[in-house]
Design a protein around this motif. Sequence first.
Motif, PDB file in Angstrom:
ATOM      1  N   LYS A  25       0.814  -1.215   0.000  1.00 25.93           N
ATOM      2  CA  LYS A  25       0.000   0.000   0.000  1.00 25.93           C
ATOM      3  C   LYS A  25       0.851   1.269   0.000  1.00 25.93           C
ATOM      4  O   LYS A  25       0.474   2.281  -0.600  1.00 25.93           O
ATOM      5  N   LEU A  26       1.993   1.215   0.678  1.00 23.87           N
ATOM      6  CA  LEU A  26       2.849   2.400   0.774  1.00 23.87           C
ATOM      7  C   LEU A  26       3.953   2.410  -0.285  1.00 23.87           C
ATOM      8  O   LEU A  26       4.763   3.335  -0.323  1.00 23.87           O
ATOM      9  N   ASN A  27       3.970   1.363  -1.118  1.00 21.76           N
ATOM     10  CA  ASN A  27       4.979   1.248  -2.178  1.00 21.76           C
ATOM     11  C   ASN A  27       6.393   1.302  -1.596  1.00 21.76           C
ATOM     12  O   ASN A  27       7.270   2.027  -2.081  1.00 21.76           O
ATOM     13  N   LEU A  28       6.599   0.513  -0.555  1.00 20.64           N
ATOM     14  CA  LEU A  28       7.908   0.418   0.089  1.00 20.64           C
ATOM     15  C   LEU A  28       8.489  -0.961  -0.200  1.00 20.64           C
ATOM     16  O   LEU A  28       7.750  -1.919  -0.429  1.00 20.64           O
ATOM     17  N   HIS A  29       9.838  -1.053  -0.145  1.00 20.98           N
ATOM     18  CA  HIS A  29      10.467  -2.308  -0.555  1.00 20.98           C
ATOM     19  C   HIS A  29      11.450  -2.863   0.470  1.00 20.98           C
ATOM     20  O   HIS A  29      12.051  -3.912   0.231  1.00 20.98           O
ATOM     21  N   SER A  30      11.618  -2.188   1.591  1.00 19.83           N
ATOM     22  CA  SER A  30      12.528  -2.689   2.621  1.00 19.83           C
ATOM     23  C   SER A  30      12.160  -2.063   3.959  1.00 19.83           C
ATOM     24  O   SER A  30      11.448  -1.055   4.018  1.00 19.83           O
ATOM     25  N   ARG A  31      12.666  -2.674   5.034  1.00 23.56           N
ATOM     26  CA  ARG A  31      12.415  -2.109   6.364  1.00 23.56           C
ATOM     27  C   ARG A  31      13.039  -0.718   6.472  1.00 23.56           C
ATOM     28  O   ARG A  31      12.482   0.173   7.111  1.00 23.56           O
ATOM     29  N   THR A  32      14.193  -0.524   5.825  1.00 25.41           N
ATOM     30  CA  THR A  32      14.841   0.793   5.869  1.00 25.41           C
ATOM     31  C   THR A  32      13.932   1.860   5.280  1.00 25.41           C
ATOM     32  O   THR A  32      13.771   2.945   5.850  1.00 25.41           O
ATOM     33  N   GLU A  33      13.321   1.550   4.142  1.00 29.24           N
ATOM     34  CA  GLU A  33      12.390   2.500   3.529  1.00 29.24           C
ATOM     35  C   GLU A  33      11.190   2.739   4.445  1.00 29.24           C
ATOM     36  O   GLU A  33      10.687   3.862   4.553  1.00 29.24           O
ATOM     37  N   LEU A  34      10.757   1.669   5.107  1.00 29.78           N
ATOM     38  CA  LEU A  34       9.608   1.788   6.009  1.00 29.78           C
ATOM     39  C   LEU A  34       9.938   2.717   7.180  1.00 29.78           C
ATOM     40  O   LEU A  34       9.136   3.578   7.554  1.00 29.78           O
ATOM     41  N   VAL A  35      11.119   2.554   7.759  1.00 27.87           N
ATOM     42  CA  VAL A  35      11.534   3.403   8.878  1.00 27.87           C
ATOM     43  C   VAL A  35      11.642   4.856   8.428  1.00 27.87           C
ATOM     44  O   VAL A  35      11.175   5.779   9.112  1.00 27.87           O
TER      45      VAL A  35
END
Length: 216
Positions: free
Chosen positions: A195-205
């Motif tokens: 949903k947020l178009n993120l690809h890694s935990r780093t991007e999520l943080v």
Amino acid sequence: MSIRLILVDDHAVVRSGLRMLLENEDDIVIIGEAGTAQEAVDIVMQAGPDLVVLDIGLPDLSGIEAARKLKQIDPEIAIVALTIHEDQEYFFKMLEAGAMGYVPKRAAPDELLTAIRTAARGEVYLYPSLATLLVDDYLRQDKESRRAREMNGLTEREGEVLVHLAEGATNAEIGELLEISPKTVARHRENIMRKLNLHSRTELVKYAIRKGIIEP
């Protein structure tokens, strides 16, 4: 022009002290006293004061209910709450009931006089420590509102998982905190990333910090 007011407190000694203070002021005229909410209602209906100095702890009605009743009778009447209560619950409920001023009984006499004159002008007076409560509550609600806007269509559960993921928790730790299985956490994580178009935990943080969902 004088401020015509009534004093409402179930303790006669308190009313007497207030009268002694206020009678020395050229712009204030005390037109009545009441020891109960019903007595206050009767005086307001008969005399039509500009302002009511109202204690919250009355024997027949709470000051909050009394304030609502007085505002129903006369929407233009100004109410200044004078009370021993300084917690958020009473404070916010009195404001919602229509009080224009809120002063703790421990306040200096000048604070009450300022509150009366401010409320009589149609403005709101808040004792400094209580004004801080109001600001803190606004900031908290604003932060929660911003966080909700930044969830971008995530469900409430996905939002909870997002916060814990951004704070570094593992699937197992999140599952224990939220009382769900690690597999369910993993499924929520996949939905969040999609949903947020993120690809890694780093991007999520980075996303969570940028949006103010967590503190850096």
